[in-house]
Design an enzyme around this catalytic site. Structure first.
Site, PDB file in Angstrom:
ATOM      1  N   LYS A   1       0.840  -1.209   0.000  1.00 46.70           N
ATOM      2  CA  LYS A   1       0.000   0.000   0.000  1.00 46.70           C
ATOM      3  C   LYS A   1       0.864   1.242   0.000  1.00 46.70           C
ATOM      4  O   LYS A   1       0.640   2.184  -0.759  1.00 46.70           O
ATOM      5  CB  LYS A   1      -0.919   0.018   1.233  1.00 46.70           C
ATOM      6  CG  LYS A   1      -2.122  -0.863   1.110  1.00 46.70           C
ATOM      7  CD  LYS A   1      -2.862  -0.969   2.438  1.00 46.70           C
ATOM      8  CE  LYS A   1      -3.861  -2.101   2.379  1.00 46.70           C
ATOM      9  NZ  LYS A   1      -4.377  -2.518   3.671  1.00 46.70           N
TER      10      LYS A   1
ATOM     11  N   GLN B   1      -5.263  -1.432   9.520  1.00 44.30           N
ATOM     12  CA  GLN B   1      -5.167  -2.771   8.938  1.00 44.30           C
ATOM     13  C   GLN B   1      -5.826  -3.803   9.857  1.00 44.30           C
ATOM     14  O   GLN B   1      -5.569  -3.838  11.063  1.00 44.30           O
ATOM     15  CB  GLN B   1      -3.689  -3.125   8.699  1.00 44.30           C
ATOM     16  CG  GLN B   1      -3.443  -4.435   8.011  1.00 44.30           C
ATOM     17  CD  GLN B   1      -3.872  -4.456   6.537  1.00 44.30           C
ATOM     18  OE1 GLN B   1      -3.949  -3.419   5.888  1.00 44.30           O
ATOM     19  NE2 GLN B   1      -4.166  -5.628   6.027  1.00 44.30           N
TER      20      GLN B   1
ATOM     21  N   ASP C   1     -11.544   2.769   3.747  1.00 43.43           N
ATOM     22  CA  ASP C   1     -12.074   1.403   3.653  1.00 43.43           C
ATOM     23  C   ASP C   1     -13.582   1.412   3.389  1.00 43.43           C
ATOM     24  O   ASP C   1     -14.145   0.382   3.000  1.00 43.43           O
ATOM     25  CB  ASP C   1     -11.849   0.660   4.977  1.00 43.43           C
ATOM     26  CG  ASP C   1     -10.587  -0.189   4.982  1.00 43.43           C
ATOM     27  OD1 ASP C   1     -10.258  -0.763   3.936  1.00 43.43           O
ATOM     28  OD2 ASP C   1      -9.948  -0.282   6.054  1.00 43.43           O
TER      29      ASP C   1
HETATM   30  N1  GUN Z   1      -6.978  -6.648   5.897  1.00 41.46           N
HETATM   31  C1  GUN Z   1      -7.149  -7.385   4.758  1.00 41.46           C
HETATM   32  N2  GUN Z   1      -7.866  -6.684   3.857  1.00 41.46           N
HETATM   33  C2  GUN Z   1      -8.156  -5.489   4.418  1.00 41.46           C
HETATM   34  C3  GUN Z   1      -8.878  -4.332   3.975  1.00 41.46           C
HETATM   35  O1  GUN Z   1      -9.399  -4.255   2.855  1.00 41.46           O
HETATM   36  N3  GUN Z   1      -8.933  -3.303   4.854  1.00 41.46           N
HETATM   37  C4  GUN Z   1      -8.372  -3.349   6.087  1.00 41.46           C
HETATM   38  N4  GUN Z   1      -8.501  -2.290   6.877  1.00 41.46           N
HETATM   39  N5  GUN Z   1      -7.705  -4.409   6.527  1.00 41.46           N
HETATM   40  C5  GUN Z   1      -7.609  -5.464   5.700  1.00 41.46           C
END
Ligand code: GUN
Length: 290
Positions: free
Chosen positions: A54, A98, A121
């Protein structure tokens, strides 16, 4: 007939290129460089990889990126304090905590503390509500990526029978809302659905997001249907190692579908691309830019 394979890597690269152009325009036109802050608590190896990717892709698109790495034993109060600090920092346009969080932390409380206009998100209840009533909002990334992939095959989804398998808050429910916004007739199938094969057989567009390896077989699929496989399941493979498979049995479904996403290389690469798109959208929402 063998179906068309939808190349998620290539489409994700196109989305990222679009984000980079939007970022350049925001810098030139508004003196604004969007920024994304990611909070990682603990040492989960998969989460570390996601967070690293990311950060790299955020910078590649020309945006600011910050990472907050906190030890697994960090208290909920300390995590909430970090989120509040980021809420109040005008340079931070997007906040992503996360998941999964350590067990001693109430994840819902943490996610609900994020400013809805920074919630890249799209998990905050305010954004869920905005999505369902059709207001401008931040939409969850994997559902957005799934719909973008479907639209590479059929740009106008209006009137299609869409079947979503799975009703999670992260994929099933928001993708159903998005498909309704695209004027599909939407059915959400789940573990209690009766005669699920016949329900799936009615789908012009199938979104499989159930988390059961290779559950959907080719003879469940309507000939010519668009199949978007959101599943990422790790299963034992013949050589004693493991492999990734989707929620659809690719070999048999690819004989029947009109177009299908592979696993890996389908929906997966779209998620971060859509996160970058959401960071730009969050910055625009915060500054009142269309
Ligand atoms: N962990 C795995 N996929 C995601 C996601 O799309 N968002 C978040 N915040 N954590 C994750």
């Amino acid at each position: 007939m063998q179906s068309r394979v939808i190349d998620g890597k290539a489409v994700a690269a196109d989305v990222r290129a679009g984000v980079a152009r939007d970022v350049a325009a925001l810098k030139a036109g508004h003196g604004l460089t969007p920024g994304l802050a990611v909070v990682l608590v603990g040492e989960d190896p998969a989460s570390k990889v996601y967070v690293k990717n990311k950060g790299e892709q955020t910078k590649e698109a020309g945006m600011n990126s910050w990472e907050y790495r906190l030890p697994a034993e960090t208290s909920e109060a300390e995590i909430l304090a970090v989120v509040e600090k980021l809420n109040n920092d005008p340079a931070v346009n997007g906040i992503l905590v996360q998941l999964p969080l350590p067990k001693h932390v109430n994840a819902e409380r943490v996610l609900n503390t994020i400013d809805p206009n920074k919630d890249v998100d799209g998990f905050h209840p305010v954004n869920v509500g905005r999505l369902w009533i059709g207001e401008r909002t931040l939409v969850p990334c994997t559902p957005t990526g799934s719909v973008i992939l479907a639209k590479t095959v059929q740009p106008n989804l209006s009137g299609m029978n869409a079947v979503v398998i799975g009703r999670s808050n992260i994929v099933g429910k928001p993708v159903a809302a998005l498909l309704l916004r695209e004027n599909c007739t939407v059915t959400v199938a789940h573990s209690r659905t009766r005669n699920i094969e016949s329900v799936v057989k009615g789908a012009d567009l199938l979104i499989a997001a159930v988390g059961i390896p290779e559950m959907v077989k080719g003879d469940w699929v309507k000939p010519g249907a668009i199949v978007i496989d959101v599943g990422i399941n790790r299963v034992p493979s013949a050589n004693g190692k493991t492999k990734l498979v989707g929620d659809c049995d690719y070999e048999s479904c690819a004989q029947v579908a009109g177009a299908i996403t592979p696993v890996p290389g389908g929906v997966g690469p779209m998620t971060i691309a859509c996160l970058l798109q959401n960071t730009v959208e969050a910055a625009k929402i915060q500054r009142g830019i269309k």
